[in-house]
Design a protein around this motif. Structure first.
Motif, PDB file in Angstrom:
ATOM      1  N   THR A  31       0.803  -1.225   0.000  1.00 15.71           N
ATOM      2  CA  THR A  31       0.000   0.000   0.000  1.00 15.71           C
ATOM      3  C   THR A  31       0.834   1.272   0.000  1.00 15.71           C
ATOM      4  O   THR A  31       0.273   2.367   0.103  1.00 15.71           O
ATOM      5  CB  THR A  31      -0.929   0.040   1.240  1.00 15.71           C
ATOM      6  OG1 THR A  31      -0.140  -0.125   2.424  1.00 15.71           O
ATOM      7  CG2 THR A  31      -1.990  -1.036   1.196  1.00 15.71           C
ATOM      8  N   ASP A  32       2.158   1.163  -0.104  1.00 20.22           N
ATOM      9  CA  ASP A  32       2.974   2.373   0.098  1.00 20.22           C
ATOM     10  C   ASP A  32       3.367   3.081  -1.193  1.00 20.22           C
ATOM     11  O   ASP A  32       3.996   4.130  -1.170  1.00 20.22           O
ATOM     12  CB  ASP A  32       4.219   2.066   0.924  1.00 20.22           C
ATOM     13  CG  ASP A  32       5.102   0.993   0.310  1.00 20.22           C
ATOM     14  OD1 ASP A  32       4.870   0.636  -0.868  1.00 20.22           O
ATOM     15  OD2 ASP A  32       6.018   0.520   0.996  1.00 20.22           O
ATOM     16  N   LEU A  33       3.014   2.530  -2.377  1.00 17.68           N
ATOM     17  CA  LEU A  33       3.215   3.175  -3.668  1.00 17.68           C
ATOM     18  C   LEU A  33       4.663   3.619  -3.900  1.00 17.68           C
ATOM     19  O   LEU A  33       4.913   4.704  -4.428  1.00 17.68           O
ATOM     20  CB  LEU A  33       2.264   4.378  -3.827  1.00 17.68           C
ATOM     21  CG  LEU A  33       0.814   4.015  -4.165  1.00 17.68           C
ATOM     22  CD1 LEU A  33       0.015   3.738  -2.898  1.00 17.68           C
ATOM     23  CD2 LEU A  33       0.145   5.120  -4.964  1.00 17.68           C
ATOM     24  N   LYS A  34       5.612   2.778  -3.526  1.00 19.57           N
ATOM     25  CA  LYS A  34       7.018   3.150  -3.687  1.00 19.57           C
ATOM     26  C   LYS A  34       7.409   3.385  -5.142  1.00 19.57           C
ATOM     27  O   LYS A  34       8.316   4.166  -5.432  1.00 19.57           O
ATOM     28  CB  LYS A  34       7.908   2.053  -3.083  1.00 19.57           C
ATOM     29  CG  LYS A  34       7.902   2.011  -1.564  1.00 19.57           C
ATOM     30  CD  LYS A  34       8.826   0.925  -1.042  1.00 19.57           C
ATOM     31  CE  LYS A  34       8.841   0.896   0.474  1.00 19.57           C
ATOM     32  NZ  LYS A  34       9.699  -0.186   1.014  1.00 19.57           N
ATOM     33  N   LEU A  62      -3.082   7.793  -0.227  1.00 17.17           N
ATOM     34  CA  LEU A  62      -1.681   8.101  -0.457  1.00 17.17           C
ATOM     35  C   LEU A  62      -1.438   8.560  -1.904  1.00 17.17           C
ATOM     36  O   LEU A  62      -0.712   9.532  -2.149  1.00 17.17           O
ATOM     37  CB  LEU A  62      -0.826   6.875  -0.137  1.00 17.17           C
ATOM     38  CG  LEU A  62       0.690   7.046  -0.228  1.00 17.17           C
ATOM     39  CD1 LEU A  62       1.172   8.231   0.591  1.00 17.17           C
ATOM     40  CD2 LEU A  62       1.386   5.762   0.220  1.00 17.17           C
ATOM     41  N   ALA A  63      -2.072   7.892  -2.864  1.00 23.57           N
ATOM     42  CA  ALA A  63      -1.923   8.301  -4.265  1.00 23.57           C
ATOM     43  C   ALA A  63      -2.463   9.706  -4.484  1.00 23.57           C
ATOM     44  O   ALA A  63      -1.843  10.524  -5.185  1.00 23.57           O
ATOM     45  CB  ALA A  63      -2.645   7.311  -5.183  1.00 23.57           C
ATOM     46  N   PHE A  64      -3.600  10.006  -3.892  1.00 26.90           N
ATOM     47  CA  PHE A  64      -4.169  11.350  -4.024  1.00 26.90           C
ATOM     48  C   PHE A  64      -3.219  12.399  -3.443  1.00 26.90           C
ATOM     49  O   PHE A  64      -3.018  13.461  -4.031  1.00 26.90           O
ATOM     50  CB  PHE A  64      -5.517  11.420  -3.317  1.00 26.90           C
ATOM     51  CG  PHE A  64      -6.669  10.814  -4.070  1.00 26.90           C
ATOM     52  CD1 PHE A  64      -6.482  10.112  -5.249  1.00 26.90           C
ATOM     53  CD2 PHE A  64      -7.966  10.945  -3.591  1.00 26.90           C
ATOM     54  CE1 PHE A  64      -7.553   9.557  -5.942  1.00 26.90           C
ATOM     55  CE2 PHE A  64      -9.039  10.411  -4.276  1.00 26.90           C
ATOM     56  CZ  PHE A  64      -8.841   9.711  -5.451  1.00 26.90           C
ATOM     57  N   ALA A  65      -2.652  12.085  -2.287  1.00 27.47           N
ATOM     58  CA  ALA A  65      -1.720  13.030  -1.660  1.00 27.47           C
ATOM     59  C   ALA A  65      -0.488  13.224  -2.536  1.00 27.47           C
ATOM     60  O   ALA A  65      -0.001  14.350  -2.709  1.00 27.47           O
ATOM     61  CB  ALA A  65      -1.324  12.539  -0.274  1.00 27.47           C
ATOM     62  N   LEU A 260      -4.615  -0.758  -7.411  1.00 24.39           N
ATOM     63  CA  LEU A 260      -5.940  -0.187  -7.635  1.00 24.39           C
ATOM     64  C   LEU A 260      -5.912   1.333  -7.651  1.00 24.39           C
ATOM     65  O   LEU A 260      -6.713   1.976  -8.334  1.00 24.39           O
ATOM     66  CB  LEU A 260      -6.902  -0.653  -6.527  1.00 24.39           C
ATOM     67  CG  LEU A 260      -7.612  -1.994  -6.701  1.00 24.39           C
ATOM     68  CD1 LEU A 260      -8.673  -1.907  -7.777  1.00 24.39           C
ATOM     69  CD2 LEU A 260      -6.675  -3.141  -6.930  1.00 24.39           C
ATOM     70  N   ALA A 261      -4.991   1.912  -6.891  1.00 24.30           N
ATOM     71  CA  ALA A 261      -4.998   3.361  -6.674  1.00 24.30           C
ATOM     72  C   ALA A 261      -4.972   4.182  -7.961  1.00 24.30           C
ATOM     73  O   ALA A 261      -5.680   5.197  -8.060  1.00 24.30           O
ATOM     74  CB  ALA A 261      -3.840   3.748  -5.757  1.00 24.30           C
TER      75      ALA A 261
END
Length: 289
Positions: A31-34, A62-65, A260-261
């Motif tokens: 979930t951390d989108l590294k 997190l993706a939005f941020a 998914l993000a």
């Protein structure tokens, strides 16, 4: 490319008591989108994401941020997981408003939107992602309590959040609902859950038509995940299903929340300015009929 666990990797996975915490999962969801490459697609926007303490909701927040949005997250029970989401957002330079509330309560939904607008000065994107599921082998075993909790969380809560958010949304703003591929295919163990997800799909299409007729410029779409590794899986599914999770999809593995993000980012930003009423499947090849 990051390594993604295949269904074979889950053969020793364990069940967890509900509500499962992401921090306690033996195979951690990604979930951390590294590897995510942001492009300021949501710069200056304000987003409210429900069910965002963990799993898909955390990855979306997190993706939005990362795309420049100010983010508010709503969650119901797992305080520790919610604080991790806040920490991840803030480590990447974003700001995260944390709201603890139950979407089954209409007044709580109204208050969550008010807190977001008061904190950030407006609202541009609502993501309805909070969900409840419980498995039963027979419809005869679905208690009234379970049925009410499933429908009130997954369907009533979406309506309540939309009713609260809509007066603050304007031309170019977006609502994104989390549906599910099982709302298209059915699932014999998740009868009430699949019914609620089918309802979300119909709600999304109907409101797209309504908003178009109203001419308010608000787009509404839904993301339909296939099997995705989130705390709901070890927390609600039978152990034999957990230990072969994702085996039925074409790619031979479950999705990870961070996969998914990007779909939510697409539906939230102006790249999808001509997209409304769409049910966007992100399933790894678990296809509807």
């Amino acid at each position: 490319m990051p390594d993604r666990p295949t269904s074979e990797d889950f053969k020793n996975a364990q069940s967890l008591p509900y509500p499962a915490r992401q921090s306690e999962m033996d195979i951690q969801p990604q979930t951390d989108l590294k590897e995510y490459r942001a492009a300021d697609k949501l710069r200056g926007k304000v987003a409210l994401v429900t069910g965002a303490d963990s799993g898909i909701g955390r990855a979306v927040a997190l993706a939005f941020a990362l795309e420049g949005a100010q983010v508010a997250i709503l969650y119901n029970e797992n305080d520790g997981d919610a604080q991790v989401t806040k920490q991840l957002v803030e480590e990447r330079g974003g700001h995260c408003l944390v709201i603890k509330a139950d979407v089954r309560d209409k007044a709580a939904c109204t208050d969550a939107v008010k807190q977001t607008v008061d904190a950030y000065g407006g609202l541009n994107v609502l993501v309805n992602n909070a969900a409840f599921q419980a498995t039963q082998d027979s419809i005869l075993d679905i208690s009234e309590e379970q049925l009410r909790r499933t429908l009130e969380t997954n369907l009533f809560g979406y309506v309540f959040m939309i009713q609260a958010a809509l007066p603050h949304l304007h031309e170019g703003d977006a609502i994104i609902n989390t549906g599910s591929i099982v709302g298209e295919t059915g699932n014999p163990m998740l009868v009430d859950y699949t019914a609620s997800k089918g309802g979300i799909h119909a709600l999304t299409k109907s409101l797209a038509l309504q908003f178009g007729k109203l001419g308010n410029g608000v787009r509404i779409n839904a993301v339909l995940p296939g099997p995705v590794w989130t705390p709901n899986i070890p927390g609600t599914m039978p152990l034999d299903e957990v230990q072969k999770f994702g085996h039925e999809v074409a790619l031979g593995r479950p999705g990870q929340p961070e996969e998914l993000a990007p779909a939510y980012v697409y539906l939230a930003c102006q790249d999808s300015s001509f997209v409304t009423g769409t049910l966007l499947q992100v399933t790894g090849g678990k296809l509807s009929s």
